[in-house]
Design an enzyme around this catalytic site. Sequence first.
Site, PDB file in Angstrom:
ATOM      1  N   GLU B  61      65.175  47.280  31.878  1.00  0.00           N
ATOM      2  CA  GLU B  61      65.735  48.593  31.465  1.00  0.00           C
ATOM      3  C   GLU B  61      65.048  49.110  30.351  1.00  0.00           C
ATOM      4  O   GLU B  61      64.972  50.537  30.532  1.00  0.00           O
ATOM      5  CB  GLU B  61      67.275  48.364  31.079  1.00  0.00           C
ATOM      6  CG  GLU B  61      68.165  47.993  32.206  1.00  0.00           C
ATOM      7  CD  GLU B  61      67.820  46.373  32.614  1.00  0.00           C
ATOM      8  OE1 GLU B  61      67.353  45.609  31.887  1.00  0.00           O
ATOM      9  OE2 GLU B  61      68.526  46.018  33.778  1.00  0.00           O
ATOM     10  N   HIS B 130      79.625  43.652  33.229  1.00  0.00           N
ATOM     11  CA  HIS B 130      79.632  44.773  34.081  1.00  0.00           C
ATOM     12  C   HIS B 130      80.672  45.737  34.147  1.00  0.00           C
ATOM     13  O   HIS B 130      80.897  46.274  35.293  1.00  0.00           O
ATOM     14  CB  HIS B 130      79.348  44.125  35.417  1.00  0.00           C
ATOM     15  CG  HIS B 130      78.164  43.236  35.412  1.00  0.00           C
ATOM     16  ND1 HIS B 130      78.067  41.936  34.943  1.00  0.00           N
ATOM     17  CD2 HIS B 130      76.968  43.590  36.214  1.00  0.00           C
ATOM     18  CE1 HIS B 130      76.673  41.426  35.374  1.00  0.00           C
ATOM     19  NE2 HIS B 130      76.190  42.342  35.983  1.00  0.00           N
TER      20      HIS B 130
END
Lengths: 328, 328
Positions: B61, B130
């Site tokens: 990321e 998440h």
Amino acid sequence: MAVTSKELATDALRQMWQIRLFEEAVEDLYGRGMMHGTMHLSIGEEAVPVGALRHFREGDALTSTHRGHGHCIAGGADLGRMMAELLAKDNGYCRGRGGSMHIADVATGNLGANGIVGGGVPIAAGAALSQKMRGTDNVTICFHGDGSVGEGAWHEALTLASMWDLPVVFLCENNQYGMSMPASKAFKVEHISEKATAYGIPGETVDGNDLEAVAEVVGRAVERARRGEGPTLVEALTYRWRGHSKSDKNLYRTKAEIAEWRDRDPIARYAHDLLEDEVLTQEELDAIQAAARQDIRDAVVFGTKGAEPTVEEMLAGVYAPTPEEVQA
Amino acid sequence: MSRTMTYAEAVREAMALAMTRDERVFLMGEDVGIYGGAFGVENDLYERFGTDRVRDTTISELGIVGMGVGAALMGMRPIVEIQFSDFTAQAMDQIVNQAAKLHFMVGGQANVPLVIRAPGGSGTGAAAQHSQSLEAWFAHVPGLKVVMPSDATDAASLLLAALNDPNPVIVLEHKLLYKQSFEVPDEFPVARLGEGRKVTEGTDLTIVATSIEVQRSVEAAKILAERGISVEVIDPRTIRPLDTALILESVEKTGRVLLVQEAAKFGGYMAEVSATITESEVFGALQAPVKRLCGLDVPIPYNPNLERAAVPQVEDIVEAAASLVEAW
């Protein structure tokens, strides 16, 4: 030493002197209370950027580090606007908003110094991605220190750049210390360039205090990148004579070690070689140094004459105006 | 004329439109290629635009956001997808220290027209790493723009606007909305960042809600209407910059305001909206204290009953709104 021409040698020596004298001037201004903040000096490391950027062309890009004055000067930045920035003036490269750690000269491909160790490494890979996607043969030179090799950003950028064969040269200036952490302790490999193996790309270590050697090794990496064959990791071994920044008491290294590296001064060494090889005369060497000194004097004058930036302009500078805002 | 489309399809269509209209636009992210995106947003985009413009990345990321910054600096228009907004934590240096600050820090020499798309929100049983709603992190940083589309049209229109903007824009999509169908216009209008939307007209109470809480608020408003309470629902759409005028005008009219967000309460975005209202000239028009209805101050839990209890549901909004109107 294989010098290609008198002109190249003159330019290279003058740039190295400009870097050295720029930083000595900065140190002096800081010591006299005329400059505030902090800065990181690269005195002793001048051969790396000057040698590496010999191959820099229009459309190429570079990313720099917190110790970035040399990259900037070797990249062709204006000394006056650099000095003005360090003096926090409105006529500086960043309008006094960035200081030493954020100088950029975007018009010439210098995407900027970076206050975050390793921050510029993925940015360089992204610049190279742009160059590749546009079908150019341009390259990006990514200057970074040995310290940034410990960052996740470095690993992620090398992973992606090697996967996509991006035209980037990861140029690690191993100046032996990440602030106080010795590279010899931080890395179990003898040479940081060995890490290239893990990414399936070439890695090479070069004497970073030998300008022509740097130019040659980086030149090979640049040519490989221009041919579309992907990135290279180059490690240039060098040494910073000064402390990490202004707070450094040099507790982590010995005076003898510093003295030993001072004896390997890249500028004196280059001048000596040029004289020995009869590329330049002593008078010419002296004239180059004197010219660089005048360049820095002019830069200080330009900088000190700059206006103070305003709060209004600062507030207007956070966001780039949208096309509609520009029209309005 | 109108048609029906899911939120995910709208995002895909907007990306396809942008890539068709502007060759500088490309997409990078984890599993956005043959996999079609973790939530199916990309689907067949890689077949339509090729792997050069729909780039499958490694799980990196920080690297991909950094490459987005670099490509944006060079004039490209990258879209970086972060698979779950929680993973922006891995990329925060590039978002906060680089993308957000570069334009300012280099004195306006460069822009970073980078779009980061990331799904947030709970409700899928994916638990604490998440399911977060992290908009306040981004909204707090000068230099970033932040949008939270609450339906399919906005998912497309705000994304198109983000791609037209010269600044980094964080697009926080909601993973529960992806599969929902909405009526959408034949052609998506390009939104104006900073322009909110009045979703329902009302006179007794203003509800300001974001993302999935907009439709929950509209649902609640219908129930409240049956109880004789008239609710005006405002969707800011862009949370930075915020359409302050739209909110203040509504609050001045209704005299009561309920602020609804899915994110945990403490230090959350609606605290900013609350302060904006109470610091404003409409303070005197308030007939009741400003009330926030937020996620509980817990990590999102796995157990479905606990997960549901952790964020505002329709019945919670009905209760909070009714008590606000009936008590004051």
